[in-house]
Write an enzyme that holds these catalytic residues in place. Structure first.
Site, PDB file in Angstrom:
ATOM      1  N   LYS A  75       0.832  -1.212   0.000  1.00 36.83           N
ATOM      2  CA  LYS A  75       0.000   0.000   0.000  1.00 36.83           C
ATOM      3  C   LYS A  75       0.867   1.264   0.000  1.00 36.83           C
ATOM      4  O   LYS A  75       0.524   2.268  -0.624  1.00 36.83           O
ATOM      5  CB  LYS A  75      -0.910   0.029   1.241  1.00 36.83           C
TER       6      LYS A  75
ATOM      7  N   VAL B 146       0.349  -8.411   7.078  1.00 39.32           N
ATOM      8  CA  VAL B 146      -0.108  -9.565   7.865  1.00 39.32           C
ATOM      9  C   VAL B 146       0.690 -10.847   7.620  1.00 39.32           C
ATOM     10  O   VAL B 146       0.493 -11.814   8.354  1.00 39.32           O
ATOM     11  CB  VAL B 146      -1.611  -9.867   7.647  1.00 39.32           C
TER      12      VAL B 146
HETATM   13  N1  GLU Z   1      -4.172  -8.612   1.469  1.00 36.36           N
HETATM   14  C1  GLU Z   1      -4.507  -8.358   2.831  1.00 36.36           C
HETATM   15  C2  GLU Z   1      -5.954  -7.899   2.956  1.00 36.36           C
HETATM   16  O1  GLU Z   1      -6.401  -7.155   2.139  1.00 36.36           O
HETATM   17  C3  GLU Z   1      -3.560  -7.335   3.366  1.00 36.36           C
HETATM   18  C4  GLU Z   1      -3.791  -7.093   4.796  1.00 36.36           C
HETATM   19  C5  GLU Z   1      -2.609  -6.552   5.535  1.00 36.36           C
HETATM   20  O2  GLU Z   1      -1.462  -6.952   5.320  1.00 36.36           O
HETATM   21  O3  GLU Z   1      -2.896  -5.705   6.392  1.00 36.36           O
HETATM   22  O4  GLU Z   1      -6.670  -8.308   3.826  1.00 36.36           O
END
Ligand code: GLU
Length: 340
Positions: free
Chosen positions: A86, A279
């Site tokens: 992100k 995560v």
């Molecule tokens: N791909 C995960 C989601 O969208 C990323 C979450 C994260 O790392 O905070 O839930």
């Protein structure tokens, strides 16, 4: 909105330097050593394939802005980048649209709620609030250049690869596992569309976002990606300018406020640096003008941040003098500058 980009006024920058090479090298090893025995936290399991991660893995890497690399532990083991993507997609979108437009469309303020909260969207009249929660990240991915989802995906993949200085590839198993279970993200994208916050097909945006989260990186990659943000947007190993220095500054400010989920305030209070966790156990930290730090250890705290990653980074922040809020009294003999 406050506006810091005052027209016609050059921004001056003051950051400082890291200690000498051998000291950084031995402190990176010491940080890994000190935190290796920690077993606190739990591996994420809401994406089925992540639950199978080896909880013992622990890698740490610092890349200096001159390209020098310090590693300890399993710094080359690959994992899916998840939420850390992100930060870089946000930087790429800021590069495209500029400081004010993205701040307005996506926002920069913390929600105080979980990263995948639907309530946060409803409480804020459909505004995604910031690019580090899933709503804001989906709105940001939707802004990536490209007239088709495939073109947008290619722009994400090549942009993140430029930060890493190598071609990053999707972990197909992670992608399939998340794509089969990400009903909540699909709901968030639908909600954003209903509020007119994304003008692309919401499920196609979710697909590009899911691919971006599945890109494989190592702690070493994260450190170099972070070093690029620390180095005014130039990758210190490849020499490629990826984004502008202004975009780096904006991205790091957003990470400082929002990078560690609901524990972003505690993180800033303890570590004093912009960071972003994911995560799967990755943690990226940036010391502006000095270095990027990449950590990987899959056991997470309740907010979703790598426990050993945070501890190892906290130690490095302290011993390397990285906390951006720390200062010392001016030497008494120097006196006020005007009196000398
Ligand atoms: N791909 C995960 C989601 O969208 C990323 C979450 C994260 O790392 O905070 O839930």
């Amino acid at each position: 909105m406050l506006e810091s980009n005052v027209e016609g006024v050059e921004q001056s920058v003051s950051t400082g330097t890291l200690p000498e090479w051998e000291r950084v090298d031995s402190l990176v090893v010491a940080s890994h050593e000190r935190n290796r025995a920690c077993r606190d936290g739990a591996v994420a399991d809401y994406i089925p394939v992540l639950a199978r991660a080896d909880p013992e893995l622990f890698g740490l890497c610092v890349v200096e802005v001159d390209g020098g690399v310090h590693v300890a532990g399993q710094a080359d083991v690959e994992f899916s980048i998840q939420s850390i993507s992100k930060a870089f997609v946000y930087a790429l979108v800021c590069e495209e649209y500029g400081h004010a437009a993205v701040a307005d469309l996506v926002g920069v303020n913390n929600t105080g709620l979980a990263f995948n909260s639907v309530m946060a969207i409803e409480l804020n009249d459909g505004h995604p609030m910031n690019p580090m929660v899933n709503a804001g990240a989906l709105a940001t991915t939707a802004l990536m250049p490209g007239s088709t989802p495939d073109e947008q995906w290619k722009a994400v993949q090549s942009g993140l690869s430029a930060f890493a200085g190598r071609a990053l590839e999707v972990d197909e198993e992670v992608y399939q596992s998340e794509a089969a279970t990400n009903t909540r993200n699909r709901a968030i994208a639908g909600l954003l569309e209903s509020y007119g916050r994304i003008d692309r097909h919401p499920q196609q945006v979710v697909d590009v976002y899911t691919r971006q989260c599945s890109l494989r990186v190592s702690a070493r990659d994260l450190a170099l990606m972070g070093a690029t943000l620390a180095d005014g947007g130039v990758n210190p190993v490849t020499g490629q300018r990826v984004v502008s220095a202004d975009v780096c500054r904006d991205t790091l400010a957003v990470l400082a406020a929002n990078g560690l989920y609901e524990r972003s305030g505690e993180w800033l209070f303890e570590i004093g640096l912009p960071g972003k966790s994911g995560v799967s156990g990755g943690l990226l930290t940036v010391s502006p003008g000095k270095a990027g730090i990449g950590a990987f250890s899959p056991r997470l705290d309740r907010a979703g941040n790598s426990v050993r990653g945070q501890q190892a980074t906290a130690y490095l922040s302290r011993v390397l003098g990285l906390n951006i809020f720390a200062s010392q009294a001016c030497a008494p003999q120097a006196g006020p500058a005007g009196a000398r």
